[in-house]
Design an enzyme around this catalytic site. Structure first.
Site, PDB file in Angstrom:
ATOM      1  N   LYS A  88       0.868  -1.174   0.000  1.00  0.00           N
ATOM      2  CA  LYS A  88       0.000   0.000   0.000  1.00  0.00           C
ATOM      3  C   LYS A  88       0.906   1.225   0.000  1.00  0.00           C
ATOM      4  O   LYS A  88       2.046   1.169   0.455  1.00  0.00           O
ATOM      5  CB  LYS A  88      -0.848  -0.010   1.281  1.00  0.00           C
ATOM      6  CG  LYS A  88      -2.093   0.835   1.198  1.00  0.00           C
ATOM      7  CD  LYS A  88      -3.271   0.035   0.657  1.00  0.00           C
ATOM      8  CE  LYS A  88      -4.507   0.876   0.568  1.00  0.00           C
ATOM      9  NZ  LYS A  88      -5.692   0.124   0.140  1.00  0.00           N
ATOM     10  N   GLY A 189     -25.658   2.858   2.088  1.00  0.00           N
ATOM     11  CA  GLY A 189     -24.756   3.496   1.125  1.00  0.00           C
ATOM     12  C   GLY A 189     -25.008   3.029  -0.292  1.00  0.00           C
ATOM     13  O   GLY A 189     -24.722   1.875  -0.641  1.00  0.00           O
ATOM     14  N   GLY A 191     -23.626   4.124  -3.203  1.00  0.00           N
ATOM     15  CA  GLY A 191     -22.608   4.741  -4.064  1.00  0.00           C
ATOM     16  C   GLY A 191     -22.281   3.806  -5.218  1.00  0.00           C
ATOM     17  O   GLY A 191     -23.124   3.014  -5.654  1.00  0.00           O
ATOM     18  N   VAL A 193     -20.591   1.070  -5.472  1.00  0.00           N
ATOM     19  CA  VAL A 193     -20.779  -0.367  -5.245  1.00  0.00           C
ATOM     20  C   VAL A 193     -22.214  -0.660  -4.785  1.00  0.00           C
ATOM     21  O   VAL A 193     -22.883  -1.540  -5.321  1.00  0.00           O
ATOM     22  CB  VAL A 193     -19.770  -0.906  -4.196  1.00  0.00           C
ATOM     23  CG1 VAL A 193     -19.998  -2.385  -3.954  1.00  0.00           C
ATOM     24  CG2 VAL A 193     -18.336  -0.667  -4.643  1.00  0.00           C
ATOM     25  N   TYR A 195     -25.097   0.845  -5.048  1.00  0.00           N
ATOM     26  CA  TYR A 195     -26.198   0.981  -6.001  1.00  0.00           C
ATOM     27  C   TYR A 195     -26.230  -0.215  -6.959  1.00  0.00           C
ATOM     28  O   TYR A 195     -27.282  -0.774  -7.248  1.00  0.00           O
ATOM     29  CB  TYR A 195     -26.098   2.295  -6.789  1.00  0.00           C
ATOM     30  CG  TYR A 195     -27.417   2.660  -7.422  1.00  0.00           C
ATOM     31  CD1 TYR A 195     -28.334   3.463  -6.733  1.00  0.00           C
ATOM     32  CD2 TYR A 195     -27.777   2.177  -8.674  1.00  0.00           C
ATOM     33  CE1 TYR A 195     -29.578   3.769  -7.286  1.00  0.00           C
ATOM     34  CE2 TYR A 195     -29.009   2.471  -9.224  1.00  0.00           C
ATOM     35  CZ  TYR A 195     -29.903   3.277  -8.537  1.00  0.00           C
ATOM     36  OH  TYR A 195     -31.129   3.571  -9.081  1.00  0.00           O
TER      37      TYR A 195
HETATM   38  P1  NAD Z   1     -18.802   5.637  -2.835  1.00  0.00           P
HETATM   39  O1  NAD Z   1     -18.152   6.829  -2.234  1.00  0.00           O
HETATM   40  O2  NAD Z   1     -19.107   5.620  -4.296  1.00  0.00           O
HETATM   41  O3  NAD Z   1     -20.179   5.325  -2.074  1.00  0.00           O
HETATM   42  C1  NAD Z   1     -20.380   5.492  -0.702  1.00  0.00           C
HETATM   43  C2  NAD Z   1     -21.828   5.884  -0.509  1.00  0.00           C
HETATM   44  O4  NAD Z   1     -22.108   5.940   0.882  1.00  0.00           O
HETATM   45  C3  NAD Z   1     -22.164   7.256  -1.087  1.00  0.00           C
HETATM   46  O5  NAD Z   1     -23.369   7.204  -1.840  1.00  0.00           O
HETATM   47  C4  NAD Z   1     -22.336   8.127   0.160  1.00  0.00           C
HETATM   48  O6  NAD Z   1     -23.264   9.184  -0.035  1.00  0.00           O
HETATM   49  C5  NAD Z   1     -22.846   7.111   1.153  1.00  0.00           C
HETATM   50  N1  NAD Z   1     -22.658   7.476   2.551  1.00  0.00           N
HETATM   51  C6  NAD Z   1     -21.695   8.233   3.113  1.00  0.00           C
HETATM   52  N2  NAD Z   1     -21.888   8.339   4.439  1.00  0.00           N
HETATM   53  C7  NAD Z   1     -23.007   7.632   4.717  1.00  0.00           C
HETATM   54  C8  NAD Z   1     -23.707   7.347   5.923  1.00  0.00           C
HETATM   55  N3  NAD Z   1     -23.303   7.805   7.109  1.00  0.00           N
HETATM   56  N4  NAD Z   1     -24.808   6.554   5.864  1.00  0.00           N
HETATM   57  C9  NAD Z   1     -25.235   6.075   4.672  1.00  0.00           C
HETATM   58  N5  NAD Z   1     -24.605   6.322   3.506  1.00  0.00           N
HETATM   59  C10 NAD Z   1     -23.504   7.094   3.535  1.00  0.00           C
HETATM   60  O7  NAD Z   1     -17.881   4.401  -2.432  1.00  0.00           O
HETATM   61  P2  NAD Z   1     -17.856   2.956  -3.094  1.00  0.00           P
HETATM   62  O8  NAD Z   1     -16.775   2.897  -4.091  1.00  0.00           O
HETATM   63  O9  NAD Z   1     -19.246   2.548  -3.444  1.00  0.00           O
HETATM   64  O10 NAD Z   1     -17.347   2.067  -1.852  1.00  0.00           O
HETATM   65  C11 NAD Z   1     -18.200   1.783  -0.775  1.00  0.00           C
HETATM   66  C12 NAD Z   1     -17.430   1.023   0.308  1.00  0.00           C
HETATM   67  O11 NAD Z   1     -16.888  -0.179  -0.248  1.00  0.00           O
HETATM   68  C13 NAD Z   1     -16.231   1.789   0.869  1.00  0.00           C
HETATM   69  O12 NAD Z   1     -16.064   1.422   2.213  1.00  0.00           O
HETATM   70  C14 NAD Z   1     -15.062   1.259   0.059  1.00  0.00           C
HETATM   71  O13 NAD Z   1     -13.847   1.362   0.747  1.00  0.00           O
HETATM   72  C15 NAD Z   1     -15.468  -0.191  -0.087  1.00  0.00           C
HETATM   73  N6  NAD Z   1     -14.865  -0.844  -1.266  1.00  0.00           N
HETATM   74  C16 NAD Z   1     -15.064  -0.356  -2.516  1.00  0.00           C
HETATM   75  C17 NAD Z   1     -14.492  -0.989  -3.606  1.00  0.00           C
HETATM   76  C18 NAD Z   1     -14.711  -0.486  -5.015  1.00  0.00           C
HETATM   77  O14 NAD Z   1     -14.393  -1.225  -5.968  1.00  0.00           O
HETATM   78  N7  NAD Z   1     -15.253   0.717  -5.192  1.00  0.00           N
HETATM   79  C19 NAD Z   1     -13.698  -2.150  -3.419  1.00  0.00           C
HETATM   80  C20 NAD Z   1     -13.532  -2.655  -2.129  1.00  0.00           C
HETATM   81  C21 NAD Z   1     -14.118  -1.988  -1.055  1.00  0.00           C
END
Ligand code: NAD
Length: 376
Positions: A88, A189, A191, A193, A195
């Protein structure tokens, strides 16, 4: 650019130090780059892990974080069935105000000093543009834009698919059937992932309870999904659903929220879902089946791993490096979780402990040792 390898005597003062292979600190007065790259373990292959940019309070805070995160990547990559180690990198600074292209190009040069032992990718505080900028100085940066159907590009839909497969494993273990027809799922959430996960659950017939701080995304979900109910931010922990899928922030499963839960399964995408290691045991005592976060959310790292193997010209798999085969690899998350759940049941330990033991058997095991002696 100035850099030095942090010596073991200094590193042992950090509780997250775990005999890391290499920890290198960078200082580039010209661009203002201050960064640290940690390679935890390369038994299985070069260390893959994202590049995070964050306003750390001190250099020690940054080192603490990079030691913890790089170790986590070794476990994650091993369980994901990738012949890759764990690493990392962290850049000290506020990504909103201190990030420049010159600084990211310098970070690319920093990555290059590791000569391929560390492969970087996007993480919180960095984006696709930053990866392209870093890439100008080194080939060891993934997460490049990709054409539809090719390897690379946004890993989020791949992560969502892996979580969907992971939920199936949990359902099968708990109920003997992975049918999602009429299954109640609470998703925190929506976002990138969350959605996409909702879209897959909806298509499989699940009933959704959703929450987010972003009202627009909730309205969209209300229009798009057939059976969905929006609930408040704090309400999500106590809705009457069988499955909880945290897909927003870390530490949402904790001593305060667990007593509110009537869920039977926790299986979501968020990193570091448990606030403390004790929460794993709290869930076990309550009979809630927890799919360890780093096992179920590995879809993204599998996508980045495939991109790396394609670009390196070295295919370690017995199949071609196509997107379809990569998605088949992601489906293995289901079998990995089934294995974790049965080890946990057999040994009377939590799934978190079972996942760690399984990962260690892979990266410390005979196959890994043979591979590292071949490479030597
Ligand atoms: P993102 O930022 O696109 O989505 C996060 C969502 O959570 C957003 O819609 C945000 O408005 C919402 N949110 C923020 N605070 C909140 C709260 N208190 N209550 C409810 N909703 C809230 O992030 P992402 O890429 O979808 O990732 C989501 C999680 O999965 C993160 O923890 C990330 O580390 C983990 N993750 C993502 C990936 C990836 O490929 N994107 C891979 C492994 C792990």
């Amino acid at each position: 650019m100035e850099y030095h390898d942090v010596d073991a005597a200094t590193l042992t003062s950090f509780s997250d130090y775990d005999d890391h292979y290499k920890v290198r600190f960078f200082n580039d007065p010209e661009t203002g780059l201050r960064a640290c790259i940690a390679v935890h373990n390369i038994n299985l292959g070069p260390a893959l892990g994202g590049c995070r940019m964050y306003s750390y309070g001190s250099e020690d805070d940054a080192i603490r974080d990079v030691l913890r995160l790089s170790r986590g990547m070794t476990y994650k990559n091993a369980l994901a069935g990738l012949p890759l180690g764990g690493g990392k990198s962290v850049i000290l600074g506020n990504p909103a105000t201190e990030k420049t292209d010159a600084l990211m190009a310098a970070m690319g040069r920093a990555v290059d000093t590791l000569g391929g032992d560390y492969i970087s990718a996007e993480d919180s505080g960095t984006n696709e543009h930053d990866m392209a900028t870093m890439r100008q100085s080194t080939p060891y940066v993934m997460g490049q834009a990709a054409a539809e159907g090719a390897l690379g590009g946004d890993p989020s839909p791949v992560t969502a698919y892996g979580v969907f497969c992971g939920i199936k494993a949990a359902l099968k273990h708990k109920y003997g059937s992975d049918s999602m027809d009429g299954l109640t799922v609470a998703v925190q959430g929506l976002g990138s992932v969350g959605y996409d996960l909702c879209r897959q659950l909806d298509a499989a017939g699940a009933i959704l309870f959703v929450t987010d701080v972003n009202d627009a995304v909730l309205e969209k979900a209300g229009r798009e999904f057939s059976n969905v109910q929006v609930v408040g931010l704090d309400e999500i922990f106590s809705v009457d659903a069988k499955v909880f899928a945290p897909c927003a922030l870390g530490a949402q499963v904790n001593a305060k929220t667990i007593p509110q839960m009537t869920f039977e399964i926790i299986a979501g995408a968020a990193n570091n879902q448990l606030e403390t290691p004790e929460d794993d045991d709290r869930l076990m005592d309550k009979g809630i089946l927890y799919a360890p976060d780093y096992a179920i959310n590995a879809g993204g790292v599998i996508a980045v791993g495939y991109e790396y193997f394609e670009q390196s010209g070295h295919n370690p798999f017995p199949h071609d490096l196509t997107r379809a085969n990569m998605m088949r690899h992601v489906e293995q998350i289901e079998q990995t979780l089934e294995k974790i759940f049965s080890i946990a049941e057999r040994e009377g330990i939590s799934p978190g402990h079972a996942a760690d033991a399984l990962a260690e058997a892979i990266f410390k095991g005979e196959a890994a040792a043979a591979r590292s002696s071949d490479a030597a």
